[in-house]
Design a protein around this motif. Sequence first.
Motif, PDB file in Angstrom:
ATOM      1  N   ILE A 149       0.833  -1.206   0.033  1.00  0.00           N
ATOM      2  CA  ILE A 149       0.178  -0.050  -0.220  1.00  0.00           C
ATOM      3  C   ILE A 149       0.929   1.213  -0.031  1.00  0.00           C
ATOM      4  N   GLY A 150       0.690   2.291  -0.866  1.00  0.00           N
ATOM      5  CA  GLY A 150       1.115   3.440  -0.944  1.00  0.00           C
ATOM      6  C   GLY A 150       0.459   4.637  -0.735  1.00  0.00           C
ATOM      7  N   GLU A 151       0.965   5.870  -1.136  1.00  0.00           N
ATOM      8  CA  GLU A 151       0.371   7.291  -0.857  1.00  0.00           C
ATOM      9  C   GLU A 151      -0.959   7.076  -1.783  1.00  0.00           C
ATOM     10  N   ASP A 152      -1.107   6.442  -2.858  1.00  0.00           N
ATOM     11  CA  ASP A 152      -2.278   6.641  -3.407  1.00  0.00           C
ATOM     12  C   ASP A 152      -3.408   5.689  -2.626  1.00  0.00           C
ATOM     13  N   TRP A 153      -3.354   4.883  -1.792  1.00  0.00           N
ATOM     14  CA  TRP A 153      -4.056   3.893  -1.061  1.00  0.00           C
ATOM     15  C   TRP A 153      -4.483   4.816   0.098  1.00  0.00           C
ATOM     16  N   PHE A 154      -3.580   5.647   0.680  1.00  0.00           N
ATOM     17  CA  PHE A 154      -4.123   6.358   1.959  1.00  0.00           C
ATOM     18  C   PHE A 154      -4.818   7.594   1.486  1.00  0.00           C
ATOM     19  N   GLU A 155      -4.548   8.089   0.170  1.00  0.00           N
ATOM     20  CA  GLU A 155      -5.316   9.192  -0.306  1.00  0.00           C
ATOM     21  C   GLU A 155      -6.772   8.746  -0.488  1.00  0.00           C
ATOM     22  N   ALA A 156      -7.025   7.576  -1.043  1.00  0.00           N
ATOM     23  CA  ALA A 156      -8.274   7.038  -1.214  1.00  0.00           C
ATOM     24  C   ALA A 156      -9.129   6.552   0.022  1.00  0.00           C
ATOM     25  N   ASN A 157      -8.193   6.067   1.087  1.00  0.00           N
ATOM     26  CA  ASN A 157      -9.028   5.569   2.153  1.00  0.00           C
ATOM     27  C   ASN A 157      -8.595   6.244   3.420  1.00  0.00           C
ATOM     28  N   GLY A 158      -7.738   7.392   3.501  1.00  0.00           N
ATOM     29  CA  GLY A 158      -7.432   7.670   4.532  1.00  0.00           C
ATOM     30  C   GLY A 158      -8.020   8.928   5.199  1.00  0.00           C
ATOM     31  N   HIS A 159      -7.789   9.384   6.223  1.00  0.00           N
ATOM     32  CA  HIS A 159      -8.625  10.784   6.772  1.00  0.00           C
ATOM     33  C   HIS A 159      -7.012  11.613   7.550  1.00  0.00           C
ATOM     34  N   ILE A 160      -7.110  12.877   7.508  1.00  0.00           N
ATOM     35  CA  ILE A 160      -6.018  13.623   8.039  1.00  0.00           C
ATOM     36  C   ILE A 160      -6.163  13.406   9.555  1.00  0.00           C
ATOM     37  N   PRO A 161      -4.619  12.940   9.972  1.00  0.00           N
ATOM     38  CA  PRO A 161      -4.732  12.357  11.515  1.00  0.00           C
ATOM     39  C   PRO A 161      -4.727  13.591  12.417  1.00  0.00           C
ATOM     40  N   LEU A 162      -5.725  14.149  12.692  1.00  0.00           N
ATOM     41  CA  LEU A 162      -5.907  15.480  13.812  1.00  0.00           C
ATOM     42  C   LEU A 162      -5.556  14.817  15.122  1.00  0.00           C
ATOM     43  N   PRO A 163      -4.948  15.462  16.036  1.00  0.00           N
ATOM     44  CA  PRO A 163      -4.549  14.795  17.245  1.00  0.00           C
ATOM     45  C   PRO A 163      -5.865  14.831  18.117  1.00  0.00           C
ATOM     46  N   PRO A 164      -5.819  14.081  19.230  1.00  0.00           N
ATOM     47  CA  PRO A 164      -7.015  13.797  19.861  1.00  0.00           C
ATOM     48  C   PRO A 164      -7.526  15.007  20.609  1.00  0.00           C
ATOM     49  N   TYR A 165      -6.566  16.063  20.975  1.00  0.00           N
ATOM     50  CA  TYR A 165      -7.282  17.057  21.522  1.00  0.00           C
ATOM     51  C   TYR A 165      -8.129  18.039  20.696  1.00  0.00           C
ATOM     52  N   ILE A 166      -7.908  17.980  19.254  1.00  0.00           N
ATOM     53  CA  ILE A 166      -8.891  18.531  18.315  1.00  0.00           C
ATOM     54  C   ILE A 166     -10.103  17.750  18.434  1.00  0.00           C
ATOM     55  N   ARG A 167     -10.756  17.966  19.027  1.00  0.00           N
ATOM     56  CA  ARG A 167     -12.171  17.122  19.187  1.00  0.00           C
ATOM     57  C   ARG A 167     -13.516  17.245  18.338  1.00  0.00           C
ATOM     58  N   ARG A 168     -13.207  16.850  17.031  1.00  0.00           N
ATOM     59  CA  ARG A 168     -13.954  16.928  15.815  1.00  0.00           C
ATOM     60  C   ARG A 168     -13.273  15.952  14.855  1.00  0.00           C
ATOM     61  N   GLU A 169     -14.324  15.783  13.672  1.00  0.00           N
ATOM     62  CA  GLU A 169     -13.791  15.079  12.596  1.00  0.00           C
ATOM     63  C   GLU A 169     -12.925  15.863  11.931  1.00  0.00           C
ATOM     64  N   ASP A 170     -11.849  15.376  11.030  1.00  0.00           N
ATOM     65  CA  ASP A 170     -11.322  16.355  10.028  1.00  0.00           C
ATOM     66  C   ASP A 170     -12.299  16.625   8.841  1.00  0.00           C
ATOM     67  N   THR A 171     -11.857  17.771   8.326  1.00  0.00           N
ATOM     68  CA  THR A 171     -12.688  18.284   7.108  1.00  0.00           C
ATOM     69  C   THR A 171     -11.834  18.458   5.922  1.00  0.00           C
ATOM     70  N   GLU A 172     -12.208  19.105   4.770  1.00  0.00           N
ATOM     71  CA  GLU A 172     -11.550  19.520   3.719  1.00  0.00           C
ATOM     72  C   GLU A 172     -10.241  20.494   3.897  1.00  0.00           C
ATOM     73  N   GLU A 173     -11.019  21.401   4.737  1.00  0.00           N
ATOM     74  CA  GLU A 173     -10.180  22.474   5.286  1.00  0.00           C
ATOM     75  C   GLU A 173      -8.787  22.044   5.860  1.00  0.00           C
ATOM     76  N   ASP A 174      -8.829  20.992   6.677  1.00  0.00           N
ATOM     77  CA  ASP A 174      -7.652  20.208   7.418  1.00  0.00           C
ATOM     78  C   ASP A 174      -6.558  19.774   6.153  1.00  0.00           C
ATOM     79  N   SER A 175      -7.270  19.181   5.163  1.00  0.00           N
ATOM     80  CA  SER A 175      -6.340  18.729   4.323  1.00  0.00           C
ATOM     81  C   SER A 175      -5.205  19.732   3.590  1.00  0.00           C
ATOM     82  N   GLN A 176      -5.741  20.770   3.708  1.00  0.00           N
ATOM     83  CA  GLN A 176      -4.886  21.918   3.424  1.00  0.00           C
ATOM     84  C   GLN A 176      -4.082  22.552   4.489  1.00  0.00           C
TER      85      GLN A 176
END
Length: 356
Positions: A149-176
Amino acid sequence: MLTKDFYFDLPPELVAQHPSEQRGQDRLMLLDRTTGQVSHYQMADLPGLIPANALMVFNNSRVRRSRVYGLKDTTGRQTEFLFLQPIQPPEGAFIPKSGRFFWKAMVKNAKKQRSGQQYQFSDGTLATIVENPADTGTEFRTLAFDFPIGEDWFEANGHIPLPPYIRREDTEEDSQRYQNVYATETGSAACPTAGLHFTQEMLAKLDNAGIQKAWVTLHVGLGTFLPVRSERIQDHTMHYETYSIDHKTAAAVNQARAEGRPILAVGTTSVRTLESAWDEQSGQVVAGTRATNIFIYPGYQFKVVDKLFTNFHTPESTLLMLVSAFAGKEKIMEAYKKAIAQSYRFFSYGDAMLIL
């Protein structure tokens, strides 16, 4: 020295849950580590605060979309994985027919995720947990895949790994916004967040001010963000992380040191990289790709770094211990008190500190 000595009480409303409205519009605290004096600025003031002959060293690692959710085959329940790094097959492990490529991951509710269990990811990929003695009693598991598995796989399946003290789901804004504008080398499981304050315009202003820049790569993993669980900090063991310094950067650092010019590290990961690359015998920083588990806490004698640009860090963390080693624990804790009194924003999406 006790871990609890690095505790401070932080009002939860000061933990930044979102980035500033615009990148680079953050507050900046200046700490004089000789006197302990604190001054308050904005990020726009930074070029005028840095010595004109300084060499700034940035970590150009890019965040991988490494938080991935899989469905457990036996229950259909969603399980969260934070992928850390590819590894070799565990010695003596039973390898399923479908498993030839292996990844180390941190898993939520790890005690319930046992060897032989299979998980399906959003694109239909299957992975199986294999027995690995190194995982016993930890939050880690080893996953076997039947293809690399490579970066294409993570781009297709993964989420931005925000730290646990950010208490919300990641958004498109976080991608940037949870990426540094100069990040080019993908591999981190968390962002080297000191760099989040820099815009292309700020980098250009540094150039115009004649301030030299150089780049290192340290892929952020557990060595950076795993909490200290031991009572004494000396009993904490850092996990290894991979770093790279090319010959151009090593030469720039060594030349600056020879000329008596300050080395300003942008972020604690740049500090750890430069200090890990120091060769005592030659008295120089050496180029190459290596692994480091360096743990910097008060009492450490810095060999390379003279000045530091960083964020405000979590209580009892190895990052807080590092900046305390650099500026002095009492001065850091007093500066943090002032930051809280002035309502500075803390942690990854928070404000910045320059230690001169």
